[in-house]
Write a protein that holds these residues in place. Structure first.
Motif, mmCIF file in Angstrom:
data_model
loop_
_atom_site.group_PDB
_atom_site.id
_atom_site.type_symbol
_atom_site.label_atom_id
_atom_site.label_comp_id
_atom_site.label_asym_id
_atom_site.label_seq_id
_atom_site.Cartn_x
_atom_site.Cartn_y
_atom_site.Cartn_z
ATOM 1 N N ALA A 122 1.303 -11.661 0.916
ATOM 2 C CA ALA A 122 2.325 -10.664 1.253
ATOM 3 C C ALA A 122 2.120 -9.376 0.461
ATOM 4 O O ALA A 122 2.269 -8.277 0.999
ATOM 5 C CB ALA A 122 3.715 -11.243 0.988
ATOM 6 N N LEU A 123 1.749 -9.505 -0.807
ATOM 7 C CA LEU A 123 1.507 -8.311 -1.619
ATOM 8 C C LEU A 123 0.254 -7.568 -1.163
ATOM 9 O O LEU A 123 0.219 -6.340 -1.144
ATOM 10 C CB LEU A 123 1.378 -8.700 -3.092
ATOM 11 C CG LEU A 123 2.663 -9.171 -3.774
ATOM 12 C CD1 LEU A 123 2.351 -9.800 -5.129
ATOM 13 C CD2 LEU A 123 3.635 -8.020 -3.935
ATOM 14 N N GLY A 124 -0.777 -8.317 -0.805
ATOM 15 C CA GLY A 124 -2.006 -7.682 -0.341
ATOM 16 C C GLY A 124 -1.851 -6.986 1.000
ATOM 17 O O GLY A 124 -2.607 -6.063 1.316
ATOM 18 N N ALA A 125 -0.864 -7.419 1.796
ATOM 19 C CA ALA A 125 -0.658 -6.811 3.110
ATOM 20 C C ALA A 125 0.132 -5.515 3.050
ATOM 21 O O ALA A 125 0.237 -4.809 4.055
ATOM 22 C CB ALA A 125 0.066 -7.802 4.031
ATOM 23 N N LEU A 126 0.710 -5.174 1.880
ATOM 24 C CA LEU A 126 1.474 -3.944 1.754
ATOM 25 C C LEU A 126 0.552 -2.737 1.810
ATOM 26 O O LEU A 126 -0.590 -2.787 1.348
ATOM 27 C CB LEU A 126 2.249 -3.929 0.437
ATOM 28 C CG LEU A 126 3.308 -5.022 0.259
ATOM 29 C CD1 LEU A 126 3.905 -4.944 -1.144
ATOM 30 C CD2 LEU A 126 4.416 -4.896 1.306
#
Length: 356
Positions: A122-126
């Motif tokens: 989820a953090l990498g998709a920001l």
């Protein structure tokens, strides 16, 4: 041979005069130095004591000026060290919150080592160039570390900024850039009734539910402000805004003493979306013969426009006390309760099954 009284004075040379002047100057300089150093003079040196007294009286204004100048130099040196980050500045925390820093380490480990890597994905998709939000299930935090989860509930307002820092570091590790990250906790096991919220719960993590009766338009809110000094023009470091408009305590320029004249640099400040939601307690929570209670809920960032009037909704966040703007309030002690939500969703979505 003429009498001795009629003898002319001995001839004096320019060298002798210079030597006498140098000796006198050295003596006076020594006395000055000893006075400045505070050395004790022996009682037998009567003439020297008188000279010291006269010199002390004559030199007092100069020494006071020197002391004042030294104090100014020390203050400037202290301010320069503060500017370089070598010591805490006024207005900044002078004591490290070691417990909160330890919690941030635990929380970062939770994000990076969560089962199946859901939070790192989820953090990498920001988007790397924009602030983002990561939604964290409280049940997962409880499963990872029960003591950390209990600390989060009891000290949410205190730990919120440290969670954001931990999430930002985890985002950098996940390749999502270094922009700010807001942590939205949800899924607390026992939502509170609006009527049950009291001052004792201020600052704690809590969940509330009710029916949305009104929502405001989405407006920009100052999240972090950069200010220009009104005297020297120097720009301050970003100042986080929390519940009230906050300016720097003192100018960052070590040669400037400004503490009051500031101008917000809008182009370099950070703004976030903001919305007020009016929530009314559910009909089943209203005692017989009582009027329904309402609560103002503040949502920010990605949580705006998630609920609309008529929805039964659940919010997770913290209860805060804000000054009462009612003109009927007689003094500044009057405050009212508001709820700052980190997470908002319709009750139907909250009741639906989530992946475990």
């Amino acid at each position: 041979m003429p009498p001795s009284s009629d003898l002319p004075p001995p001839p004096t040379s320019s060298l002798g005069v210079q030597l006498q002047s140098a000796a006198a100057l050295a003596s006076e300089t020594s006395v000055r130095r000893r006075i400045a150093e505070g050395d004790a003079w022996p009682s037998s040196a009567g003439a020297a004591s008188q000279d010291a007294s006269s010199l002390a009286t004559r030199d007092a204004p100069a020494r006071r000026a020197a002391t004042t100048s030294e104090e100014v130099q020390e203050e400037r040196a202290r301010r320069l060290q503060a500017q370089l980050g070598l010591l805490p500045r006024e207005g900044q925390s002078k004591v490290r919150d070691e417990a909160a820093e330890a919690f941030a380490v635990i929380f970062e480990g939770f994000l990076t080592r969560a089962e199946d890597g859901r939070y790192m994905r989820a953090l990498g998709a920001l988007r790397s160039d924009e602030p983002g939000t990561v939604e964290v299930d409280f049940a997962h935090v409880m499963a990872h570390d029960e003591r950390a989860a209990a600390a989060l509930v009891e000290n949410y307002v205190r730990l919120d900024a440290y969670m954001a820092r931990a999430a930002r570091r985890a985002r950098a590790k996940a390749g999502g850039g270094g922009a700010a990250v807001a942590v939205a906790v949800f899924g607390l096991p026992a939502p509170q009734r609006i009527r049950a919220l009291r001052a004792a719960r201020i600052g704690q993590l809590a969940g509330v539910g009710g029916t949305v009766t009104r929502t405001s338009e989405v407006r920009p809110e100052l999240a972090s402000g950069v200010f220009a000094c009104g005297e020297c023009g120097a720009e301050s470091a970003p100042v986080a805004q929390q519940f009230r408009y906050t300016e720097p305590a003192v100018c960052d320029n070590p040669l400037c003493q400004n503490r009051a004249a500031w101008t917000l640099v809008v182009a370099r400040s950070r703004f976030a979306d903001w919305q007020r939601v009016r929530v009314q307690e559910d009909a089943g929570d209203i005692p017989a013969g009582s009027m329904p209670r309402t609560l103002d809920v503040i949502v920010r960032g990605d949580m705006v426009e998630r609920v609309k009037p008529g929805d039964r909704a659940r919010f997770t966040g913290a209860l805060v006390a804000v000054p009462d703007a009612d003109p009927r309030a007689c003094d500044r002690l009057a405050h009212r309760l508001a709820f700052v939500a980190c997470h908002a969703e319709p009750a139907a979505a909250a009741d639906s099954a989530r992946p475990t």
